[in-house]
Design an enzyme around this catalytic site. Structure first.
Site, PDB file in Angstrom:
ATOM      1  N   TYR A 168      59.930 -61.023 -12.091  1.00  0.00           N
ATOM      2  CA  TYR A 168      58.338 -60.882 -11.690  1.00  0.00           C
ATOM      3  C   TYR A 168      57.722 -62.206 -12.098  1.00  0.00           C
ATOM      4  CZ  TYR A 168      53.847 -58.713 -11.472  1.00  0.00           C
ATOM      5  OH  TYR A 168      52.497 -58.349 -11.133  1.00  0.00           O
TER       6      TYR A 168
ATOM      7  N   SER B 192      65.140 -56.847 -13.000  1.00  0.00           N
ATOM      8  CA  SER B 192      63.700 -56.377 -13.091  1.00  0.00           C
ATOM      9  C   SER B 192      63.078 -56.351 -11.691  1.00  0.00           C
ATOM     10  CB  SER B 192      62.873 -57.386 -13.953  1.00  0.00           C
ATOM     11  OG  SER B 192      61.723 -56.595 -14.332  1.00  0.00           O
ATOM     12  N   GLN B 193      61.967 -57.230 -11.279  1.00  0.00           N
ATOM     13  CA  GLN B 193      61.599 -57.102 -10.175  1.00  0.00           C
ATOM     14  C   GLN B 193      62.715 -57.393  -9.146  1.00  0.00           C
ATOM     15  OE1 GLN B 193      57.938 -59.109  -8.149  1.00  0.00           O
ATOM     16  NE2 GLN B 193      59.523 -60.625  -8.211  1.00  0.00           N
TER      17      GLN B 193
ATOM     18  N   ASP C 111      63.706 -50.651 -23.621  1.00  0.00           N
ATOM     19  CA  ASP C 111      62.949 -51.329 -22.384  1.00  0.00           C
ATOM     20  C   ASP C 111      61.591 -50.984 -22.507  1.00  0.00           C
ATOM     21  OD1 ASP C 111      62.240 -52.930 -20.456  1.00  0.00           O
ATOM     22  OD2 ASP C 111      63.777 -52.593 -19.252  1.00  0.00           O
TER      23      ASP C 111
ATOM     24  N   HIS D  90      64.147 -55.400 -22.559  1.00  0.00           N
ATOM     25  CA  HIS D  90      64.193 -55.577 -21.212  1.00  0.00           C
ATOM     26  C   HIS D  90      65.294 -56.918 -20.983  1.00  0.00           C
ATOM     27  CE1 HIS D  90      62.754 -55.403 -17.314  1.00  0.00           C
ATOM     28  NE2 HIS D  90      62.287 -56.581 -17.121  1.00  0.00           N
TER      29      HIS D  90
END
Length: 324
Positions: free
Chosen positions: A95, A189-190, A275, A304
């Site tokens: 992100y 993640s993203q 997370d 994370h």
């Protein structure tokens, strides 16, 4: 470390009933059909990355709406002197990160793959730099990207990003040095959420490696005390109190757990049980929904950052076996 989600045994049992929005497949079929009319318009320029084992090219291709999307293409230096086609990896970014500098993301090229690092349009001003804008407008939204275009799936930010990702796979599969039957997608993640979408929507993906993926099981994520980006949803709805159903219907069109139901390639997931950004239950929702062969690496005491270099080593061994 404080935990905001279920215990590990509960996570293995967590299988939510995620309703699909009406016309989910038709929406994506129409979207991809509309974009097919734009030529890929690939350009390549060699750049000096300061490395001797990897050759890097500044690559531009036409993404959603024909918009220029930037990427790095990294190739093992020896591949330019060899006639054997390479396996490939398309990497998507976390992100508000971009493709970064030419030497930042070269792991897969060093491992012997053609490695395409795609910029995320409109991002790249957070933890690393980007070079791709997003020329399309947005209605009311909270700061961030998750609620941009939230009023309708056609206008949503991730519709454009997912199309870019599909076309990035097409670009790498079409390269003269690449074996089109051995191209994988990955991201953290993203980037993991985008990888799930590319695995569902793009032709010919041979393997999917989503690390601690974002963009999954949105309602669950919004109901937990998560940090940004999921917290953007709650802030938006705190102002737009009458749009709860509309918001979650729009987001469902981009849910990695629903994309996972369309999977055909083997996948290696990772999840971090502590997370606080991408809650583990949302990752398990996508993993449990995944219809093709799958594995998941569980990092029970990590936030994370997930598996980090441990997961990267596991991916390298797993992908070599899958693409052999």
């Amino acid at each position: 470390m404080p935990r905001i989600d279920l215990t590990l045994p509960e996570l293995w049992d967590y299988r939510p009933e995620l309703p699909e929005p009406s016309g989910f497949d038709a929406f994506w079929s129409r979207t991809l059909s509309e974009q097919a009319g734009y030529p890929l318009a690939v350009t390549l320029e060699p750049v000096d990355n300061g490395l001797v084992a990897v050759e890097t090219f500044d690559l531009t291709f036409a993404g959603f709406g024909g918009d220029p999307v930037r990427a790095w293409l990294h190739l093992p230096a020896a591949a330019l002197r060899d006639t054997e086609r390479l396996p490939g990896v398309v990497q998507f970014q976390g992100y508000n990160g971009g493709r970064g500098l030419p030497h930042e993301h070269v792991f897969w090229a060093l491992a012997g793959y053609a490695h395409l690092v795609m910029d995320t349009r409109g991002q790249g001003s957070g933890w690393t730099t980007g070079a791709t804008g997003d020329p399309h407008g947005s209605g009311p939204s909270t700061p961030g990207f998750l609620t941009r275009g939230i009023g309708h799936p056609d206008a949503h930010f991730y519709r454009r990003v997912f199309v870019d990702a599909v076309r990035a796979v097409e670009v790498l599969r079409g390269h003269d040095l690449v074996d089109p039957d051995r191209v994988a997608v990955t991201g953290i993640s993203q980037g993991g959420g985008i990888a799930l979408a590319a695995g569902a929507l793009a032709d010919g993906v041979a393997a999917v490696m989503p690390d601690v993926p974002f963009l999954c099981d949105f309602r669950r994520a919004a109901d937990l005390p998560t940090l940004d980006p999921y917290a953007e949803i709650g802030r938006y709805l705190a102002a737009h109190r009458d749009e709860v159903d509309l918001v979650f219907d729009t987001l469902a069109h981009f849910d990695g757990a629903l994309m996972a139901r369309r999977a055909t390639a083997p996948a290696l997931f990772s999840v971090a049980v502590a997370d606080t950004i991408c809650p583990p239950s949302t990752v398990f929702a996508a993993h449990h929904s995944y219809r093709a062969a799958k594995e998941i690496a569980v990092y029970e005491f990590n936030d994370h950052e997930g598996g980090g270099p441990f997961q990267q080593a596991r991916q390298a061994a797993w992908l070599a076996e899958v693409l052999a």
